[in-house]
Design an enzyme around this catalytic site. Structure first.
Site, short mmCIF file in Angstrom:
data_model
loop_
_atom_site.label_atom_id
_atom_site.label_comp_id
_atom_site.label_asym_id
_atom_site.label_seq_id
_atom_site.Cartn_x
_atom_site.Cartn_y
_atom_site.Cartn_z
N CYS A 43 -2.39 1.53 -4.19
CA CYS A 43 -1.19 2.30 -4.54
C CYS A 43 -1.19 2.71 -6.01
O CYS A 43 -0.27 3.34 -6.48
CB CYS A 43 0.10 1.56 -4.18
SG CYS A 43 0.38 0.02 -5.01
N CYS B 261 0.87 -1.18 0.00
CA CYS B 261 0.00 0.00 0.00
C CYS B 261 0.91 1.22 0.00
O CYS B 261 2.13 1.09 0.03
CB CYS B 261 -1.00 -0.01 1.16
SG CYS B 261 -0.32 0.12 2.81
N CYS C 50 2.73 1.04 -8.17
CA CYS C 50 3.15 -0.34 -7.93
C CYS C 50 3.79 -0.92 -9.18
O CYS C 50 3.18 -0.91 -10.24
CB CYS C 50 1.94 -1.20 -7.55
SG CYS C 50 1.26 -0.79 -5.95
#
Length: 135
Positions: A84, A10, A88
């Protein structure tokens, strides 16, 4: 048979991913390797997340947010992202899942409990998928 590995990601690695990693470590033991990281790690784990997990007897107070690295992603069989977005990294050959969960940042324990419970249910399903029970 190799041990499957899971990376929870996250943004701040302070709430959702830490709770998920705590549940997976507690419920799967050494059957699954657990990692967590954040694209922009916070200074500390969210105190409300620590308190909500402590209510279930899981201590994540000694964890610290870690920065997401390419190595961590490449070393993981399953990468589970939690809000995210585009930060990511994605690599071929790795299984990606996105868990849409409310962000506990700035929330009190009362608001974090339902997020915690949703994460627990998802982690239990993940364990059942990755480590089938032998009959």
């Amino acid at each position: 048979m190799t041990t499957p590995s899971v990376l929870f990601v996250c943004v701040h690695n302070a709430g959702r991913s830490q709770m998920a990693a705590g549940f997976l470590a507690q419920l799967a033991g050494d059957r699954i390797e657990v990692r967590s990281a954040g694209s922009a790690p916070a200074d500390q784990v969210n105190p409300a997340a620590v308190a909500a997990m402590a209510e279930l007897g899981i201590d994540i107070a000694d964890q610290s947010p870690k920065v997401l690295t390419v190595d961590a992603v490449q070393a993981s069989d399953v990468v589970i992202t939690m809000g995210c977005g585009d930060t990511c990294p994605v690599f071929p050959g790795t299984s990606y899942r996105d868990w849409a969960l409310d962000d506990p940042a700035g929330q009190g324990v009362d608001a974090v409990r339902p997020i915690r419970d949703e994460i627990k249910a998802r982690v239990e399903a993940l364990i059942a998928e990755l480590v089938p029970v032998a009959h």
